[in-house]
Design a protein around this motif. Sequence first.
Motif, short mmCIF file in Angstrom:
data_model
loop_
_atom_site.label_atom_id
_atom_site.label_comp_id
_atom_site.label_asym_id
_atom_site.label_seq_id
_atom_site.Cartn_x
_atom_site.Cartn_y
_atom_site.Cartn_z
N LEU A 1 43.73 7.06 -45.85
CA LEU A 1 43.75 7.49 -44.68
C LEU A 1 45.08 7.87 -43.92
N LEU A 2 46.15 7.05 -44.33
CA LEU A 2 47.45 7.12 -43.92
C LEU A 2 48.06 8.40 -44.20
N LEU A 3 47.78 8.45 -45.64
CA LEU A 3 48.39 9.69 -46.38
C LEU A 3 47.69 11.01 -45.84
N GLU A 4 46.51 11.16 -45.65
CA GLU A 4 45.80 12.25 -45.15
C GLU A 4 46.17 12.35 -43.64
N ALA A 5 46.20 11.18 -42.91
CA ALA A 5 46.95 11.63 -41.61
C ALA A 5 48.37 12.22 -41.52
N HIS A 6 49.07 11.92 -42.80
CA HIS A 6 50.53 12.45 -42.67
C HIS A 6 50.16 13.83 -43.02
N ASP A 7 49.50 14.17 -43.89
CA ASP A 7 49.27 15.69 -44.40
C ASP A 7 48.98 16.36 -43.23
N HIS A 8 48.11 15.89 -42.32
CA HIS A 8 47.54 16.71 -41.20
C HIS A 8 48.32 16.69 -39.81
N ASN A 9 49.44 15.81 -39.90
CA ASN A 9 50.16 15.58 -38.87
C ASN A 9 49.40 15.10 -37.65
N ASP A 10 48.66 14.24 -37.94
CA ASP A 10 47.44 13.67 -37.18
C ASP A 10 48.12 12.47 -36.48
N LEU A 11 48.77 12.74 -35.37
CA LEU A 11 49.43 11.34 -34.65
C LEU A 11 48.55 10.41 -34.06
N ASP A 12 47.48 10.86 -33.56
CA ASP A 12 46.58 9.90 -33.04
C ASP A 12 46.10 8.89 -34.04
N ALA A 13 45.56 9.49 -35.44
CA ALA A 13 45.30 8.74 -36.58
C ALA A 13 46.49 7.78 -37.41
N LEU A 14 47.64 8.37 -37.06
CA LEU A 14 48.75 7.68 -37.47
C LEU A 14 48.76 6.42 -36.88
N ILE A 15 48.87 6.44 -35.49
CA ILE A 15 49.18 5.46 -34.58
C ILE A 15 47.55 4.46 -35.05
N ARG A 16 46.67 4.95 -35.10
CA ARG A 16 45.53 3.99 -35.40
C ARG A 16 45.71 3.36 -36.68
N TYR A 17 45.88 4.02 -37.60
CA TYR A 17 46.09 3.33 -38.98
C TYR A 17 47.12 2.39 -39.30
N TYR A 18 48.37 2.79 -38.70
CA TYR A 18 49.40 1.93 -38.83
C TYR A 18 49.16 0.77 -38.02
N THR A 19 48.63 0.71 -37.12
CA THR A 19 48.24 -0.30 -36.21
C THR A 19 47.25 -1.32 -36.82
N MET A 20 46.22 -0.57 -37.56
CA MET A 20 45.25 -1.44 -38.34
C MET A 20 46.00 -1.88 -39.56
N ALA A 21 46.98 -1.49 -40.25
CA ALA A 21 47.74 -1.92 -41.31
C ALA A 21 48.41 -3.23 -40.97
N ALA A 22 49.07 -3.05 -39.32
CA ALA A 22 49.82 -4.20 -39.08
C ALA A 22 48.78 -5.12 -38.78
N ASP A 23 47.71 -5.09 -38.01
CA ASP A 23 46.65 -6.05 -37.75
C ASP A 23 46.45 -6.99 -38.98
N GLU A 24 46.29 -6.36 -40.36
CA GLU A 24 45.86 -6.79 -41.37
C GLU A 24 47.00 -7.39 -41.85
N CYS A 25 48.27 -7.16 -41.70
CA CYS A 25 49.32 -8.07 -42.24
C CYS A 25 49.61 -9.32 -41.37
N GLU A 26 49.39 -9.01 -40.24
CA GLU A 26 49.44 -10.21 -39.03
C GLU A 26 48.49 -11.16 -39.59
N ALA A 27 47.09 -10.86 -39.56
CA ALA A 27 46.11 -11.74 -40.30
C ALA A 27 46.53 -12.62 -41.41
N ALA A 28 47.32 -11.98 -42.41
CA ALA A 28 47.73 -12.36 -43.64
C ALA A 28 48.92 -13.13 -43.47
N GLN A 29 49.58 -13.38 -42.15
CA GLN A 29 50.59 -13.97 -41.89
C GLN A 29 52.10 -13.14 -42.37
#
Length: 81
Positions: free
Chosen positions: A9-37
Amino acid sequence: MDKTDLDRLLLEAHDHNDLDALIRYYTMAADECEAAQDIDAACFYLTHAFVFALESGAAEADALNARLAAYGRVHRLDFLD
């Protein structure tokens, strides 16, 4: 969400220059990393989400900045309404 799916999804968002999706997916990835400490990885993803939020003028920029500041990675900025 599966990491492989999120990466796709991140790669697709980059391909389409979809800034809203990039914000959403990078935030989701950050949330998952935080949960894993994995704070370094979380801050990596938060930084990307923050930059895209700044670029697009998204309201999420303030909350992303606050999260990064809480980890000592940036100075807290004052966003004007």
